[in-house]
Design a protein around this motif. Structure first.
Motif, mmCIF file in Angstrom:
data_model
loop_
_atom_site.group_PDB
_atom_site.id
_atom_site.type_symbol
_atom_site.label_atom_id
_atom_site.label_comp_id
_atom_site.label_asym_id
_atom_site.label_seq_id
_atom_site.Cartn_x
_atom_site.Cartn_y
_atom_site.Cartn_z
ATOM 1 N N ALA A 88 38.274 45.116 41.663
ATOM 2 C CA ALA A 88 39.568 44.536 42.030
ATOM 3 C C ALA A 88 39.819 44.828 43.499
ATOM 4 O O ALA A 88 39.497 45.921 43.981
ATOM 5 C CB ALA A 88 40.695 45.113 41.179
ATOM 6 N N ILE A 89 40.376 43.852 44.208
ATOM 7 C CA ILE A 89 40.609 44.010 45.647
ATOM 8 C C ILE A 89 41.958 43.403 46.032
ATOM 9 O O ILE A 89 42.577 42.656 45.270
ATOM 10 C CB ILE A 89 39.510 43.334 46.489
ATOM 11 N N GLU B 82 35.460 39.646 34.256
ATOM 12 C CA GLU B 82 35.239 40.459 33.060
ATOM 13 C C GLU B 82 36.171 41.668 32.966
ATOM 14 O O GLU B 82 36.190 42.366 31.948
ATOM 15 C CB GLU B 82 33.776 40.925 33.008
ATOM 16 N N HIS B 83 36.977 41.888 34.028
ATOM 17 C CA HIS B 83 37.898 43.038 34.030
ATOM 18 C C HIS B 83 39.366 42.604 34.085
ATOM 19 O O HIS B 83 40.236 43.435 34.344
ATOM 20 C CB HIS B 83 37.579 43.957 35.209
ATOM 21 N N ARG B 84 39.650 41.347 33.841
ATOM 22 C CA ARG B 84 41.026 40.875 33.900
ATOM 23 C C ARG B 84 41.807 41.287 32.653
ATOM 24 O O ARG B 84 41.239 41.697 31.653
ATOM 25 C CB ARG B 84 41.043 39.351 34.086
ATOM 26 N N ARG B 85 43.136 41.192 32.783
ATOM 27 C CA ARG B 85 44.061 41.559 31.704
ATOM 28 C C ARG B 85 44.000 43.049 31.366
ATOM 29 O O ARG B 85 44.226 43.462 30.231
ATOM 30 C CB ARG B 85 43.808 40.716 30.453
#
Length: 322
Positions: free
Chosen positions: A237-238, A258-261
């Protein structure tokens, strides 16, 4: 007190001689309030609340003193004029080459983003409108780049361009909504987040809009107070946060699919705003698409509200330059 390198980063008020005779018969003087960005043996550079810088020769300084980091009286973000806010946002996303045409700003940056490759239309170009358009076309032709104008939607400038035959940019989403918020005194910075002064390869890979890293870095790293926020190694995340005067600009918040929510975007925003407040910002802006409902929902809890929309115009097919 000595005005020296120890003053860098602090807000001060400087009274300085401007030459000539003042109303009382003594030397004419003026005052400027700003955050000290640099001091050398000859001058002090101050960043004013709108992000403009002013250089005062030390030989002209009559007196100076520190002032409050957070003024008791401040303008609300939503009360700032759209054209003034356009100038502010441009300082936070500076073009590699910027040429003044009166109050307009001709910007070019190797086609990295519309904001850095269009004429920012605000104020008076200092020429009759038709002559100003000719200068715009000549500038972009000399840089082998398409002529674009960034205009506030519903403004007199937008109407003037369209009356002259310019049309909304084709094949593109065409502009953005600018949202603003008044910042709180404190936010919860994430201890797992890193903030770097430059955009490394890992950050740029997550940003995903980069064709030429050299050009992208020249724009993204241009302001004197800018931070590149990331979580994870490698980053998952950036975000980018910039402070110019009283304003913070937040952009580039991206999370790997793949790392959302998982709340990562919120952690990036919280950390960014905490960093900005520590550096004197009391207002913030962002620019995003009206169709980007996920982004609008992300920022809504932080008090961001619509300020204005802008869009890009280009010469129409019947323009003499076509």
């Amino acid at each position: 007190m000595t005005l020296d390198a120890a003053s860098v980063g602090h807000r001060i008020v400087v009274r300085y001689a401007v030459g000539g005779t003042g109303p009382s018969g003594g030397p004419a003087m003026s005052d400027v309030i700003g955050r000290v960005r640099a001091v050398d043996g000859t001058a002090v550079t101050l960043e004013r609340r709108d992000g403009r810088t002013q250089v005062v020769a030390l030989a002209d300084v009559v007196t100076w003193k520190p002032v409050s980091e957070r003024p008791l009286r401040r303008r609300r973000a939503r009360d700032v004029d759209p054209e003034e806010l356009t100038r502010i946002t441009s300082r936070g996303w500076p073009a590699i080459e910027s040429v003044a045409l009166g109050e307009w700003e001709l910007r070019t940056s190797g086609r990295f983003t519309g904001r850095a490759n269009s004429v920012a239309v605000h104020g008076d170009p200092g020429l009759p409108f038709g002559e100003a358009l000719d200068r715009v076309l000549e500038f972009y032709a000399s840089h082998d780049a398409p002529a674009l104008a960034q205009v506030v939607v519903g403004s007199a400038h937008e109407r003037a361009f369209m009356d002259a035959g310019w049309v909304p940019m084709s094949g593109y989403h065409g502009g953005a909504v600018v949202q603003v918020a008044d910042l709180d005194p404190a936010y919860d910075a994430d201890p797992a987040a890193r903030i770097a002064p430059t955009a490394d390869d890992d950050w740029l890979a997550n940003y995903g809009r980069v064709n030429d890293p050299v050009v992208a870095r020249a724009v993204l790293e241009g302001p004197s107070t800018v931070g590149f926020v990331s979580i994870g190694t490698p980053a998952i995340a950036i975000g980018r946060i910039v402070v110019t005067g009283e304003w913070a600009g937040i952009a580039g918040v991206e999370v790997a699919p793949e790392h959302r929510r998982q709340g990562l975007a919120r952690r990036i925003v919280e950390t960014s705003l905490a960093w900005a407040v520590e550096r004197g910002a009391d207002k913030a802006y962002l620019q995003t698409m009206r169709t980007n409902h996920a982004a609008l929902a992300l920022y809504q809890p932080y008090g961001f509200v619509d300020h204005h929309d802008y869009r890009y115009l280009e010469p129409g097919p019947t323009d003499s330059a076509q």
